[in-house]
Design an enzyme around this catalytic site. Structure first.
Site, PDB file in Angstrom:
ATOM      1  N   LYS A   1       0.864  -1.179   0.000  1.00  0.00           N
ATOM      2  CA  LYS A   1       0.000   0.000   0.000  1.00  0.00           C
ATOM      3  C   LYS A   1       0.898   1.226   0.000  1.00  0.00           C
ATOM      4  CE  LYS A   1      -4.407   1.040   0.128  1.00  0.00           C
ATOM      5  NZ  LYS A   1      -5.567   0.303  -0.391  1.00  0.00           N
TER       6      LYS A   1
ATOM      7  N   GLY B   1      -5.558   2.715  -7.313  1.00  0.00           N
ATOM      8  CA  GLY B   1      -6.139   3.843  -6.583  1.00  0.00           C
ATOM      9  C   GLY B   1      -6.649   3.431  -5.214  1.00  0.00           C
ATOM     10  N   ASP B   2      -7.033   4.407  -4.430  1.00  0.00           N
ATOM     11  CA  ASP B   2      -7.704   4.221  -3.144  1.00  0.00           C
ATOM     12  C   ASP B   2      -8.314   5.589  -2.829  1.00  0.00           C
ATOM     13  OD1 ASP B   2      -7.900   2.218  -0.709  1.00  0.00           O
ATOM     14  OD2 ASP B   2      -7.391   4.116   0.210  1.00  0.00           O
TER      15      ASP B   2
ATOM     16  N   ASN C   1     -15.841   6.357  -4.779  1.00  0.00           N
ATOM     17  CA  ASN C   1     -15.832   5.277  -5.769  1.00  0.00           C
ATOM     18  C   ASN C   1     -16.560   4.014  -5.285  1.00  0.00           C
ATOM     19  OD1 ASN C   1     -14.023   2.622  -6.508  1.00  0.00           O
ATOM     20  ND2 ASN C   1     -14.485   3.879  -8.284  1.00  0.00           N
TER      21      ASN C   1
END
Ligand code: NDP
Length: 452
Positions: free
Chosen positions: A126, A165-166, A240
């Site tokens: 991450k 993405g995050d 999202n």
């Protein structure tokens, strides 16, 4: 064996002071592994727990960039590469002012077991930055992304580490990051996922986490002899994951009664559907506005600085951030009579709240299983990139549905195998099932590959 696990937890806490989110994630996984360790004492002999709470590599770097007023800004960048025993590192990038090493470590640790559950060959990582994209111009976002990648590029690669993405990193940011990587390396390769479909992305990747979590919910409900149709679903967040959870819940006949952002929550008892759903997508994806505007547009309740758990609902579907359901929220949800909680976000439920749900026999889908659809679809994007092919939306969606079904089955059967069931014995404890099945695959690979 219980004492051994507690000793490892204690040592991990002392060795990593001031990292509460990492402590929480590690403690949740380690304590749930007891039945597996009792059955497989070699895991203790090989010191797998001691090894698995240590990341393989953690990189912290400076990102200096110029704002629109020509003032120099300085942020901190991170990439934590946790474990690559079963495949190249894979995991998202988060841009949010709350980002710290502790949050990066909890997410990378969780990601390792989540990726293992997908059955695809992906290790865990991450990354991100304490950069706040809110209120920034397009030019500022682009310059930040370019400077961030100017350091990150040397640590990643299509066979080594493939970010996605995050929170705060969507299609626009992935575009700027990919462009800078391509420029520096002079290579067009699948080094990031979540790319645009016209330049190497996969159909359904933006939808995958929200769709996948809803498929997981559907599987959990079917174990109870229920379905999503007619159920009132409280969703948090409006980014999202939340947006596509709303779409899929609507498609399956549920009624989405709440949404939120970091300023507050809305309550729409008639459901976020049809033109209201289209409005949400435009509000959040195009205009980048606040959820309060939804309440103003459709004349529904807005609760400033509140979370959306104080409403009548059947299902809680947290899709915003970590620790957004505490024991107080859990009590409200239990009093409301919910039958399921499905974690679209990563670790949105505190350890105490999770315990309360499990004690009540509520079906509880932990994030590392329920929200694995996003990374699974990223894995499908990597496969398409390697073959230089693009699968159709229906083909990707069918694969996603199948993967979520298999993750549910694996977590359910593992829970049953280790006698981890709730109240009446019918409902699996998916926390134990997901943790043990995600962990054992990684542990076996670590043992097979020597000292690692
Ligand atoms: P987005 O940035 O698109 O949306 C995040 C949403 O959560 C926004 O509505 C945001 O509100 C809200 N939010 C963020 N931080 C807070 C906070 N501290 N308090 C209240 N609300 C907050 O992110 P995603 O939808 O991509 O991610 C949401 C969650 O899902 C995260 O936990 C992420 O790790 C997880 N996840 C995401 C995956 C993906 O594919 N995107 C895959 C698997 C998990 P605001 O706009 O006001 O900040």
């Amino acid at each position: 064996m219980e004492k051994y696990i507690q000793d490892v937890i204690q040592h991990m806490r002392l060795k990593n002071p001031s990292q509460p989110e990492f402590h929480q994630a590690a403690e949740e996984v380690l304590t749930s592994l007891l039945p597996a360790l009792e059955k497989h004492p070699e895991l203790k002999e090989k010191k797998i727990l001691e090894r698995v709470v240590e990341p393989e590599r953690q990189v912290i770097f400076k990102v200096a960039w110029m704002n629109d007023q020509d003032e120099i800004q300085v942020n901190r960048g991170f990439r934590v590469q946790w474990n690559s025993a079963i495949g190249p590192y894979k995991g998202g990038l988060r841009f949010h002012p709350s980002v710290t090493l502790s949050i990066m470590k909890f997410l990378a640790f969780e990601q390792t077991f989540k990726n293992s559950l997908t059955s695809l060959a992906m290790g865990g990582a991450k990354g991100g930055s304490d950069f706040d994209p809110k209120g920034k111009s397009d030019g500022e976002i682009m310059r930040f992304c370019q400077e961030f990648m100017t350091e990150l590029y040397r640590h990643i690669g299509e066979q080594t580490d493939i970010p996605a993405g995050d929170i705060g990193v969507g299609a626009r940011e992935i575009g700027y990051l990919f462009g800078q990587y391509r420029k520096i390396q002079n290579k067009f390769v699948g080094v990031l996922t979540g790319k645009g479909v016209e330049w190497g992305g996969s159909f359904i990747r933006p939808e995958a986490t929200g769709y996948g979590a809803t498929y997981f919910l559907d599987e959990m409900l079917s174990v109870r002899g229920e379905g999503i149709k007619g159920k009132r679903v409280a969703i948090s967040g409006s980014g999202n994951v939340a947006q596509y959870a709303v779409e899929k819940v609507n498609q399956l006949g549920g009624i989405v009664v709440t949404l939120s952002d970091s300023n507050g929550a809305i309550h729409d008892p008639d459901g976020v559907k049809d033109e209201k759903f289209e409005y949400l997508l435009d509000l959040k994806q195009v205009r980048r506005g606040r959820i309060k505007e939804y309440a103003e547009e459709f004349n529904v309740d807005y609760f400033k600085n509140s979370r959306p758990w104080d409403v009548d609902c059947d299902i809680a579907f947290p899709c915003a951030t970590q620790n957004e359901i505490d024991k107080h929220d859990a009590k409200q949800l239990i009093d409301s009579g919910i039958i399921a909680v499905v974690e679209g976000a990563n670790m949105p439920t505190t350890l105490e709240a999770t315990e309360m749900f499990l004690e009540q026999g509520i079906s509880f889908g932990p994030g590392k299983a329920a929200n694995a659809g996003g990374v699974a679809c990223s894995g499908l994007e990597m496969a398409q990139n390697s073959m230089r092919l693009t699968w159709s939306p229906s083909e990707v969606d069918a694969r996603l549905r199948e993967i979520m079904k298999n993750i549910h089955l694996l977590a359910k059967e593992t829970a049953q195998k280790y006698d981890a069931t709730l109240s009446d014995g019918r409902i699996p404890n998916y926390v134990v099932g997901a943790n043990i099945s995600g962990f054992t695959k990684v542990a076996r690979a670590m043992i097979a590959q020597g000292l690692f």
